[in-house]
Design a protein around this motif. Structure first.
Motif, short mmCIF file in Angstrom:
data_model
loop_
_atom_site.label_atom_id
_atom_site.label_comp_id
_atom_site.label_asym_id
_atom_site.label_seq_id
_atom_site.Cartn_x
_atom_site.Cartn_y
_atom_site.Cartn_z
N UNK A 1 41.96 -24.86 -43.82
CA UNK A 1 41.34 -25.68 -42.80
C UNK A 1 41.60 -25.22 -41.38
N UNK A 2 42.40 -24.15 -41.22
CA UNK A 2 42.70 -23.69 -39.86
C UNK A 2 41.45 -23.17 -39.16
N UNK A 3 40.58 -22.48 -39.89
CA UNK A 3 39.37 -21.93 -39.28
C UNK A 3 38.53 -23.03 -38.63
N UNK A 4 38.46 -24.18 -39.29
CA UNK A 4 37.67 -25.28 -38.73
C UNK A 4 38.33 -25.84 -37.47
N UNK A 5 39.64 -25.95 -37.47
CA UNK A 5 40.34 -26.42 -36.27
C UNK A 5 40.11 -25.47 -35.10
N UNK A 6 40.23 -24.17 -35.38
CA UNK A 6 40.02 -23.18 -34.31
C UNK A 6 38.58 -23.20 -33.82
N UNK B 1 53.25 -26.20 -38.54
CA UNK B 1 52.63 -26.91 -39.65
C UNK B 1 51.18 -27.22 -39.29
N UNK B 2 50.35 -27.49 -40.29
CA UNK B 2 48.96 -27.87 -39.99
C UNK B 2 48.88 -29.08 -39.06
N UNK B 3 49.80 -30.03 -39.21
CA UNK B 3 49.75 -31.22 -38.37
C UNK B 3 50.02 -30.88 -36.91
N UNK B 4 50.81 -29.82 -36.64
CA UNK B 4 51.02 -29.40 -35.25
C UNK B 4 49.71 -28.95 -34.62
N UNK B 5 48.94 -28.16 -35.37
CA UNK B 5 47.65 -27.69 -34.86
C UNK B 5 46.70 -28.88 -34.67
N UNK C 1 43.85 -32.71 -31.03
CA UNK C 1 43.58 -34.05 -30.52
C UNK C 1 43.83 -34.09 -29.00
N UNK C 2 44.84 -33.35 -28.55
CA UNK C 2 45.10 -33.27 -27.12
C UNK C 2 43.96 -32.64 -26.34
N UNK C 3 43.26 -31.69 -26.95
CA UNK C 3 42.09 -31.09 -26.29
C UNK C 3 40.95 -32.11 -26.26
N UNK C 4 40.70 -32.76 -27.40
CA UNK C 4 39.67 -33.80 -27.43
C UNK C 4 39.94 -34.87 -26.37
N UNK C 5 41.20 -35.18 -26.16
CA UNK C 5 41.58 -36.27 -25.27
C UNK C 5 41.01 -36.08 -23.86
N UNK C 6 40.93 -34.83 -23.41
CA UNK C 6 40.44 -34.57 -22.05
C UNK C 6 38.93 -34.76 -21.93
#
Length: 493
Positions: A129-134, A41-45, A50-55
């Motif tokens: 919105x997936x392109x922006x997340x990637x 789902x989009x929320x999984x991505x 957020x996990x990447x930002x966290x580092x």
């Protein structure tokens, strides 16, 4: 993402010798989600991103060490052995067994591993919105790799997905030029899908990606390329200099118009001395504060007196340069104005402290020394102006444009309001020197100085610096051993 705190499950963790998965990773019970049935789902991505930002929170260490290693600051602390890893870097006697350097290696690869997990499953589903997340993900991975290259030079690069324990023993160090080429490609791809502004503070924008790309070009002396992308940031109309330099770094003025990219910190939860990677607050801030022992020292709070500026940088400012007193806290002056306040001077006391990232009294928990909410201003608009000025000048493209950008920064510093009273009118190498000096004055205390010195060959003022050894830091010895001893150590270590 200051208000967001999530714990990433084991599915985000790369089980490899590059880093260990500590107690900030929660292992899910058998039968629940795992790495192969996630991303449905989009929320999984979004959660994985957020996990990447966290580092990003762990880069506090990169920033404080880049000042301690430079000629701007001394390590300080309580005693000459207080946080010995930092003291060794300050004295340029660090070795491949330095624990702080291993932390940087592990934490940057932890961020890369989380990013690569998204890359591996980027095509699993489609959604708006997936392109922006990637694109945000590519920026973050580039940010972590750039930090590794600055510290260690050639490092192992993997970009297609997770990597097994067995594969870690087959990967060689990738030449820096090849890594830079990949980062250029990734950032150019990201720029296409990133917006100029985001609905949530702290998220990557087109301007942030352009600015990071411009910095990567500058580090390679690709001046024409740097001019093109940095001018896009300058001409975008999205950013401007904060009129009052003293307002840039206060906690109530975060993510202001000068912020191109800002690492978000939160003082309300996370971290302990047993788990620095659990941090949600800016650990460096508590370490850099004065050791107050009594009296009314509000609005500040006490710290551990590390990263103390030297008198040379304080005296380098002209007397009417407004940046000096907003960059460096003169403790003698502070104590003279507050005779009831007392401090413990500690090791290598210079009488000065980093005022940009000084700890403020706030409702920070659970440890007041570790969870300060001061955001890190990673890329400021003034940095972009000075990078562009350097590229125009050193690339022999236009000294006139270089002076325009340089003097825009100086006008703000001296409150000239366009009068030109402190304008620089130099050309050629004299202008280059003026731009480099301005970078030191403008960005002092922000974690740029050591790497600016290295890339511009101005390391002769760093005590103990050996140009045949200390241009790079050593690859952590244990990482070489875990990789099957296939990597050659950096020269001099």
């Amino acid at each position: 993402m200051k208000s967001t705190y999530i714990k990433i499950s084991l599915l985000v963790c790369l089980i490899s010798s590059f880093y260990s998965c500590d107690d900030y990773l929660d292992i899910l019970p058998e039968g629940q989600e795992n790495s192969e049935n996630f991303f449905n789902s989009p929320s999984d991505y979004e959660d994985a991103l957020v996990g990447v930002y966290d580092l990003l929170s762990t880069t506090y260490l990169n920033n404080i060490l880049a000042e301690i290693a430079s000629d701007n600051s001394l390590c300080g602390g309580d005693t000459p052995t207080d946080v010995l890893d930092w003291q060794q870097i300050d004295d340029m006697v660090h070795t491949a067994d330095n624990g702080a350097l291993r932390n940087i290696w592990q934490w940057m690869y932890a961020g890369i591993s989380r990013s690569n997990y998204i890359v591996e499953f980027k095509d699993k589903i489609d959604f708006e919105g997936k392109d922006k997340i990637l694109a945000e993900n590519l920026f973050l991975r580039s940010y972590f790799y750039f930090e590794l290259v600055k510290f260690f030079g050639d490092v192992p690069m993997y970009i297609d997905g997770r990597i097994s324990v067995e594969e870690t023993q087959t990967i060689d160090r990738t030449p820096t030029a090849q890594i830079y080429s990949q980062l250029e490609t990734d950032l150019l791809t990201a720029i296409e899908s990133l917006p100029w502004s985001q609905p949530q503070e702290g998220r990557v924008t087109k301007g942030a990606a352009l600015a990071l790309l411009g910095k990567i070009y500058l580090y390679q002396n690709k001046f024409s390329n740097a001019v093109v992308v940095l001018d896009q940031v300058i001409d975008s109309g999205q950013y401007d200099l904060v009129n009052n330099y003293g307002q840039i770094f206060i906690n109530s003025n975060e993510n202001n118009e000068e912020s191109v990219f800002e690492v978000q910190y939160f003082g309300g939860e996370g971290a302990s001395f047993d788990c620095f990677q659990c941090v949600e607050g800016n650990i460096a801030v508590g370490f850099m504060g004065p050791r107050f022992t009594g009296g009314n020292f509000a609005p500040f709070t006490s710290g551990f007196s590390f990263n103390v500026p030297v008198a040379d940088i304080f005296n380098l400012y002209e007397s009417d340069d407004t940046r000096r007193d907003h960059t460096i806290l003169d403790m003698d002056q502070f104590l003279a104005e507050r005779p009831d306040v007392t401090i413990s001077e500690g090791n290598e006391h210079t009488g000065y402290f980093n005022k940009k990232y000084i700890p403020y009294a706030e409702a920070n928990i659970p440890d007041v020394n570790l969870t300060h909410s001061n955001n890190y201003r990673s890329i400021r608009f003034s940095d972009v102006l000075l990078m562009a000025a350097e590229a125009y000048n050193r690339g022999e493209i236009s000294d006139a444009q270089a002076r325009t950008y340089l003097n825009r920064v100086r006008d703000r510093a001296f409150n000239d309001m366009g009068s030109g009273a402190h304008d620089i009118n130099l050309s050629g190498t004299a202008l280059t020197d003026a731009i480099w000096l301005e970078r030191r004055l403008e960005l002092a205390g922000e974690g740029h100085r050591f790497f600016d010195q290295v890339r511009t060959n101005q390391t002769n003022t760093i005590p103990g610096f050996n140009p045949s050894t200390h241009v790079l830091f050593p690859i952590p010895r244990i990482e070489i051993e875990l990789a099957g001893n296939r990597w050659q150590q950096n020269q001099g270590y």
